[in-house]
Design a protein around this motif. Sequence first.
Motif, short mmCIF file in Angstrom:
data_model
loop_
_atom_site.label_atom_id
_atom_site.label_comp_id
_atom_site.label_asym_id
_atom_site.label_seq_id
_atom_site.Cartn_x
_atom_site.Cartn_y
_atom_site.Cartn_z
N SER C 23 63.54 100.84 17.53
CA SER C 23 64.27 99.64 17.08
C SER C 23 63.78 98.39 17.81
O SER C 23 63.61 97.33 17.20
N GLU C 24 63.58 98.53 19.11
CA GLU C 24 63.11 97.39 19.90
C GLU C 24 61.74 96.92 19.41
O GLU C 24 61.47 95.71 19.33
N ALA C 25 60.89 97.88 19.07
CA ALA C 25 59.54 97.52 18.59
C ALA C 25 59.60 96.84 17.23
O ALA C 25 58.90 95.85 16.97
N ILE C 26 60.44 97.37 16.33
CA ILE C 26 60.59 96.73 15.01
C ILE C 26 61.07 95.30 15.18
O ILE C 26 60.52 94.37 14.58
N GLU C 27 62.08 95.11 16.02
CA GLU C 27 62.62 93.76 16.23
C GLU C 27 61.56 92.82 16.82
O GLU C 27 61.46 91.65 16.43
N ALA C 28 60.76 93.33 17.76
CA ALA C 28 59.74 92.48 18.39
C ALA C 28 58.65 92.10 17.39
O ALA C 28 58.13 90.97 17.42
N CYS C 29 58.30 93.03 16.51
CA CYS C 29 57.30 92.72 15.48
C CYS C 29 57.84 91.70 14.48
O CYS C 29 57.14 90.75 14.11
N TRP C 30 59.08 91.89 14.03
CA TRP C 30 59.69 90.91 13.12
C TRP C 30 59.74 89.53 13.77
O TRP C 30 59.46 88.51 13.13
N ALA C 31 60.14 89.50 15.05
CA ALA C 31 60.22 88.21 15.74
C ALA C 31 58.85 87.54 15.78
O ALA C 31 58.72 86.34 15.58
N CYS C 32 57.80 88.33 16.03
CA CYS C 32 56.44 87.77 16.07
C CYS C 32 56.04 87.24 14.70
O CYS C 32 55.39 86.19 14.61
N ASP C 64 50.96 87.77 9.86
CA ASP C 64 50.71 88.76 8.80
C ASP C 64 50.68 90.18 9.36
O ASP C 64 51.29 91.09 8.80
N VAL C 65 49.95 90.37 10.45
CA VAL C 65 49.77 91.71 11.01
C VAL C 65 51.08 92.25 11.59
O VAL C 65 51.45 93.41 11.35
N ALA C 66 51.79 91.42 12.32
CA ALA C 66 53.06 91.88 12.91
C ALA C 66 54.08 92.20 11.82
O ALA C 66 54.84 93.17 11.94
N GLY C 67 54.09 91.42 10.75
CA GLY C 67 55.02 91.67 9.66
C GLY C 67 54.77 93.02 8.99
O GLY C 67 55.70 93.78 8.72
N VAL C 68 53.51 93.31 8.73
CA VAL C 68 53.18 94.60 8.11
C VAL C 68 53.47 95.76 9.07
O VAL C 68 53.94 96.82 8.65
N THR C 69 53.20 95.55 10.34
CA THR C 69 53.49 96.60 11.32
C THR C 69 54.98 96.91 11.35
O THR C 69 55.39 98.08 11.38
N ALA C 70 55.81 95.87 11.31
CA ALA C 70 57.26 96.08 11.27
C ALA C 70 57.67 96.86 10.03
O ALA C 70 58.51 97.77 10.10
N LEU C 88 49.69 99.89 14.72
CA LEU C 88 50.27 99.34 15.96
C LEU C 88 49.15 98.85 16.88
O LEU C 88 49.29 97.80 17.54
N ALA C 89 48.05 99.56 16.93
CA ALA C 89 46.91 99.10 17.76
C ALA C 89 46.38 97.76 17.25
O ALA C 89 46.04 96.87 18.04
N ALA C 90 46.33 97.60 15.92
CA ALA C 90 45.90 96.30 15.36
C ALA C 90 46.89 95.20 15.74
O ALA C 90 46.49 94.07 16.06
N CYS C 91 48.16 95.54 15.73
CA CYS C 91 49.18 94.56 16.09
C CYS C 91 49.03 94.13 17.56
O CYS C 91 49.19 92.95 17.88
N LEU C 92 48.71 95.07 18.42
CA LEU C 92 48.51 94.73 19.84
C LEU C 92 47.32 93.78 20.01
O LEU C 92 47.37 92.85 20.83
#
Lengths: 135, 135, 135, 135
Positions: C23-32, C64-70, C88-92
Amino acid sequence: MSASDLVALHPRKALELDPSLLSEAIEACWACEQVCGACADACLGEADLEALRRCVRLDLDCSDVAGVTARLLARQTEAEPSLLRAQLAACLEAVTHAGEACAEQAAEHPQCAVCRDACRRCLDVGQRLLAALPA
Amino acid sequence: MSASDLVALHPRKALELDPSLLSEAIEACWACEQVCGACADACLGEADLEALRRCVRLDLDCSDVAGVTARLLARQTEAEPSLLRAQLAACLEAVTHAGEACAEQAAEHPQCAVCRDACRRCLDVGQRLLAALPA
Amino acid sequence: MSASDLVALHPRKALELDPSLLSEAIEACWACEQVCGACADACLGEADLEALRRCVRLDLDCSDVAGVTARLLARQTEAEPSLLRAQLAACLEAVTHAGEACAEQAAEHPQCAVCRDACRRCLDVGQRLLAALPA
Amino acid sequence: MSASDLVALHPRKALELDPSLLSEAIEACWACEQVCGACADACLGEADLEALRRCVRLDLDCSDVAGVTARLLARQTEAEPSLLRAQLAACLEAVTHAGEACAEQAAEHPQCAVCRDACRRCLDVGQRLLAALPA
């Protein structure tokens, strides 16, 4: 006229890449976004939806991932090779899994045969582009 | 093979529409997503970026809006005409504004001439599809 | 109520993962996705746009990348660990580059300070999730 | 810190709007993108998938449309009120239909109750923003 034609018009050349290979990869990713999205929806409309659950999920993932990969590849201003490599690698995973799920359904569902072929083309050109991208 | 070819393979026909008109509209929206996205990036790389601010903004909007419009039009399972009409109307606004901003830059920037033409084609077919969609 | 709350309601548990980490990761990706998109636009409105070209490009990529990762992380039906790992590696990569570009502008532009922090948070939780995902 | 906080930091104020209303609308659209996307996936994992076909379709549409609407609203450089009005109107259609489809399933599926509520909140704030946007 498409995004790949715009590759030639761009005021900057961010990466040392064969323009025709880059264009081919962008087109293959865009095609995957379209075809996987349409395949997910066609599967959602099938009578034997139960058997197509996995296909729908992986098609949705592949449509999203291939679309974002195309967007990044089509941008040439201040491109970051390490990000392009990583996103392209994710795209290769997405087309591999969606392509395999669709291959299993291709005999029964024509949209899955189309989608399997689009995924395989994207995998082929994507692997060649990944090999050509600077480290 | 593209999303528009998949229109013919779909197990359901949600809407009473000419398939070739629907396919043409999907293709025009996808082309706008690609071309506007690539034009925004090419403008971002230009020396006279200051003059292209408005072009970049409206291209980004148009790329996003046209892409989502294509996604919705390509889905035929449980389609909602009122939603398709509203999203298509938003797309017509997006291509109108991006097309006008690019027309003003077309003499100086070749990507803007390409983008203006893609927006005009999408406007033309989008207006015909909007007239054909059930109320 | 957000996507991360829906993690707990999902009828399937596709992956052996700590739900609060996911959940924390999903929220952080959406925020990004949100913050990088808004930062790109704010930079596009700045007087010294020339210096912010790189920031705009990398922010658009990261959004774009963080949104798709989420999107992928929030799906639990038929999840494919190897695809999640690769995306996730691409998002990092995306948050690393956007975060560094914004860090250089943070003293002059408040939106870049906010964006740098969002990228760093996403990098931190993303690294922890990548270590926890099955091979 | 989120996109709505960035509203206050933006170097330009494109529209004469109450910043708290704009921020509330952006947040509600982002929440709809997340919740509808997660609801579509949760429904795809249910045993009675057949009955949830319509819910999945309208959730996917709503997730896509609400996400793009949030992106446009969060941009303040060279904003075009007529485009924002049209895209917001499409979003209100999307949340209306997805909200109604989920309301019918809410007694049986907790994710649909969450999704119905997110759609209703977005409809409420979206209608107030539409009334406040310049013609």
